[in-house]
Design a protein around this motif. Structure first.
Motif, mmCIF file in Angstrom:
data_model
loop_
_atom_site.group_PDB
_atom_site.id
_atom_site.type_symbol
_atom_site.label_atom_id
_atom_site.label_comp_id
_atom_site.label_asym_id
_atom_site.label_seq_id
_atom_site.Cartn_x
_atom_site.Cartn_y
_atom_site.Cartn_z
ATOM 1 N N PRO A 286 -19.889 -43.583 44.280
ATOM 2 C CA PRO A 286 -18.591 -42.921 44.080
ATOM 3 C C PRO A 286 -18.108 -42.941 42.623
ATOM 4 O O PRO A 286 -17.250 -42.144 42.252
ATOM 5 N N ILE B 142 -15.245 -50.779 45.289
ATOM 6 C CA ILE B 142 -15.962 -49.611 44.766
ATOM 7 C C ILE B 142 -14.967 -48.524 44.365
ATOM 8 O O ILE B 142 -15.129 -47.873 43.329
ATOM 9 N N ALA B 143 -13.924 -48.347 45.146
ATOM 10 C CA ALA B 143 -12.892 -47.357 44.799
ATOM 11 C C ALA B 143 -12.204 -47.738 43.485
ATOM 12 O O ALA B 143 -11.892 -46.862 42.670
ATOM 13 N N GLY C 115 -12.223 -56.400 46.274
ATOM 14 C CA GLY C 115 -11.249 -55.408 46.730
ATOM 15 C C GLY C 115 -9.939 -55.433 45.968
ATOM 16 O O GLY C 115 -9.096 -54.570 46.174
ATOM 17 N N PRO D 76 -21.911 -58.677 52.622
ATOM 18 C CA PRO D 76 -21.437 -57.318 52.923
ATOM 19 C C PRO D 76 -21.431 -56.976 54.414
ATOM 20 O O PRO D 76 -20.718 -56.068 54.840
ATOM 21 N N TRP E 288 -24.096 -48.511 46.051
ATOM 22 C CA TRP E 288 -22.683 -48.884 46.193
ATOM 23 C C TRP E 288 -21.830 -48.147 45.177
ATOM 24 O O TRP E 288 -20.720 -47.723 45.475
ATOM 25 N N ARG F 164 -16.910 -55.152 54.677
ATOM 26 C CA ARG F 164 -17.248 -53.791 54.233
ATOM 27 C C ARG F 164 -16.004 -53.087 53.693
ATOM 28 O O ARG F 164 -16.082 -52.357 52.705
ATOM 29 N N ALA F 165 -14.867 -53.309 54.323
ATOM 30 C CA ALA F 165 -13.626 -52.693 53.834
ATOM 31 C C ALA F 165 -13.264 -53.239 52.451
ATOM 32 O O ALA F 165 -12.816 -52.481 51.580
ATOM 33 N N ARG F 166 -13.481 -54.538 52.218
ATOM 34 C CA ARG F 166 -13.227 -55.120 50.899
ATOM 35 C C ARG F 166 -14.157 -54.516 49.857
ATOM 36 O O ARG F 166 -13.739 -54.186 48.749
ATOM 37 N N LEU F 167 -15.434 -54.383 50.232
ATOM 38 C CA LEU F 167 -16.409 -53.802 49.308
ATOM 39 C C LEU F 167 -16.039 -52.353 48.988
ATOM 40 O O LEU F 167 -16.071 -51.945 47.828
ATOM 41 N N ASP F 168 -15.668 -51.587 50.000
ATOM 42 C CA ASP F 168 -15.260 -50.198 49.764
ATOM 43 C C ASP F 168 -14.046 -50.116 48.835
ATOM 44 O O ASP F 168 -13.971 -49.244 47.967
ATOM 45 N N ALA F 169 -13.099 -51.032 49.005
ATOM 46 C CA ALA F 169 -11.917 -51.051 48.136
ATOM 47 C C ALA F 169 -12.318 -51.376 46.694
ATOM 48 O O ALA F 169 -11.805 -50.775 45.746
#
Length: 156
Positions: free
Chosen positions: A30, A147-148, A110, A134, A27, A140-145
């Motif tokens: 990035p 991680i960003a 997120g 997840p 995860w 998944r969009a919350r997790l990606d946010a």
């Protein structure tokens, strides 16, 4: 900040050394934290509970009891005072409950929150393979946010 050492961590004496650690490192790729060397060199890893809480009768690790959490929380708070990290990451609902008890996991993942003195807090779901969070719709969009946010704060 994680929940507690798991069964593998109790043996290896290294936090996030099992499958949950591999998932967490994937995860955090990035942010440049996908390999073990970078993960352990760049992160200070703490947990709500300081000892392995044992196995559940049906398999899997037990969650720390309320008594264990109450006993260990002062130690976690002191760790956070002593470690001058630019960011705190809460991995899972138990860690979130100790760091920002007014927040819920679904709403917190997120978003960047603030701890005392303005230190940023980013929340991730617990990386256990047994955690369905997840894979639920929209998460998944919350997790990606999240991680960003970690990548931006840590220069990834």
């Amino acid at each position: 900040v994680g929940q507690a050492p798991g069964s593998r961590e109790a043996v290896s004496r290294r936090p996030f050394s099992g499958p949950a650690g591999r998932r967490l490192r994937a995860w955090l790729a990035p942010a440049g934290l996908d390999d073990e060397e970078a993960f352990y060199d760049r992160l200070y890893i703490a947990a709500v509970a300081k000892c392995f809480p044992g196995k559940r009768p049906g398999g899997g690790d037990r969650a720390p009891s309320a008594g264990v959490v109450a006993t260990c929380t002062p130690w976690l708070r002191r760790e956070l005072e002593l470690v001058a990290a630019p960011l705190v990451i809460a991995a899972g609902a138990l860690a979130l409950a100790q760091l920002a008890p007014e927040e819920r996991l679904d709403a917190a993942v997120g978003r960047e929150l603030a701890l005392a003195a303005g230190r940023p807090l980013v929340v991730l779901p617990h990386p256990s393979g047994a955690n369905p969070w997840p894979n639920l719709p929209g998460n998944r969009a919350r997790l990606d946010a999240a991680i960003a946010l970690v990548a931006r704060r840590l220069g990834g």
